[in-house]
Design an enzyme around this catalytic site. Structure first.
Site, mmCIF file in Angstrom:
data_model
loop_
_atom_site.group_PDB
_atom_site.id
_atom_site.type_symbol
_atom_site.label_atom_id
_atom_site.label_comp_id
_atom_site.label_asym_id
_atom_site.label_seq_id
_atom_site.Cartn_x
_atom_site.Cartn_y
_atom_site.Cartn_z
ATOM 1 C CB THR A 1 -0.866 0.062 1.271
ATOM 2 O OG1 THR A 1 0.022 0.019 2.412
ATOM 3 C CG2 THR A 1 -1.843 -1.093 1.354
ATOM 4 C CG ASN B 1 2.606 5.519 9.850
ATOM 5 O OD1 ASN B 1 1.858 6.102 10.636
ATOM 6 N ND2 ASN B 1 3.783 5.023 10.208
ATOM 7 C CD GLU B 2 -1.826 0.240 5.757
ATOM 8 O OE1 GLU B 2 -1.255 0.506 4.677
ATOM 9 O OE2 GLU B 2 -1.918 -0.929 6.198
ATOM 10 N N PRO B 3 -1.996 4.614 3.477
ATOM 11 C CG PRO B 3 -2.300 3.880 1.286
ATOM 12 C CD PRO B 3 -2.092 3.370 2.683
ATOM 13 C CB THR C 1 -1.906 -3.973 5.180
ATOM 14 O OG1 THR C 1 -1.402 -2.864 4.434
ATOM 15 C CG2 THR C 1 -0.958 -4.344 6.294
#
Ligand code: F6R
Length: 260
Positions: A142, A148-150, A167
């Protein structure tokens, strides 16, 4: 961007292991601790294996090493073999001479109402240790660093986050099915990560080629949190040739000296 392309994940990991060993020895010569930020997952496996080999065969000591791990699944206890706590002890901590009190990891088994205080305390411990000398990272498909995702802000701090479905699906095999993968994790924030004095991100294989190109060959954007590394003064990206096929060629397998 400092992009270092190696013939294989092993050769890249060995170069990074030598860099870490130099940092540890340099800090020891100054009577100080080397403070490392550490990642879990498949990407650092060769790195940890090489550090263990250097400890066993070359006398590399972790007596002056202090570590802070990036993240842990929420609701997973330390003893659970799928916890990052277990992973790190299996892959590194139990195999070298690091003092147990020097190891820091986010706590997965924690009540919601305790999370804010825990996260503040984790940041405080990093500050008290003098900040992170070298932060090791992988990159998720991602574009996440840590978890720390989009959409994660550049200044985010250690906090509880919701995991992206991609994820979770990438983790589903370890958990024996998507329905068993935790929904949330505690992760250092992007701001926490970017405060490290130097950063080394690793990515191997063609499965990472798209996200590597998006993160380091395009614009800086919260859609790909790893792209924030472009703005860090001492961030290096370690790639094997397959992960690098879609980014411009950088220096090939260049050895770095320890920066600062
Ligand atoms: C792990 C972590 C994640 C992983 C990333 C890549 O502590 O913070 O950002 O680095 O998901 O995972 P692998 O290396 O398994 O491809």
């Amino acid at each position: 961007m400092d992009i270092r392309i190696f013939p294989s994940a092993e050769s890249a990991s060995h170069s990074l292991a030598r860099r870490i060993a130099r940092l540890i020895d340099f800090k020891r010569s100054e009577g100080k601790a080397a403070v490392l930020g550490l990642a879990t997952g498949k990407s650092p496996l060769f790195l940890y294996a090489e550090l263990v080999r250097m400890h066993r065969e070359e006398g590399l000591s972790f007596g002056n090493v202090v570590t802070f791990n990036l993240d842990e699944y929420h609701g997973i206890g330390r003893e659970d073999p799928r916890s990052y706590w277990s992973f790190m002890h299996r892959s590194l901590f139990d195999l070298v001479d690091i003092p147990p009190e020097n190891v820091h990891m986010p706590e997965g088994m924690i009540f919601r109402e305790e999370i804010d205080a825990f996260c503040h305390g984790y940041e405080e411990k990093i500050r008290t240790a003098g900040g992170i000398d070298l932060q090791i990272l992988g990159i998720g498909r991602t574009g996440h660093i840590g978890f720390n995702e989009p959409g994660a802000g550049r200044d985010s701090r250690t906090n509880l986050v919701r995991l992206d479905e991609l994820t979770r699906s990438d983790a589903s095999r370890e958990f024996g099915g998507m329905e068993n993968v935790p929904l949330n994790a505690i992760t250092m924030g992007c701001g926490t990560i970017l405060e490290a004095r130097s950063i080394a991100l690793m990515a191997w294989g063609e499965g990472k080629a798209d996200v590597v190109a998006a993160a380091f060959g395009g614009e800086v954007s919260d859609r790909v949190p790893a792209s924030y590394l472009q703005e860090h003064p001492a961030a290096a990206v370690y790639l094997d040739e397959r992960a690098a096929i879609l980014v411009g060629r950088g220096s090939r397998g260049k050895e770095s000296c320890f920066e600062g």
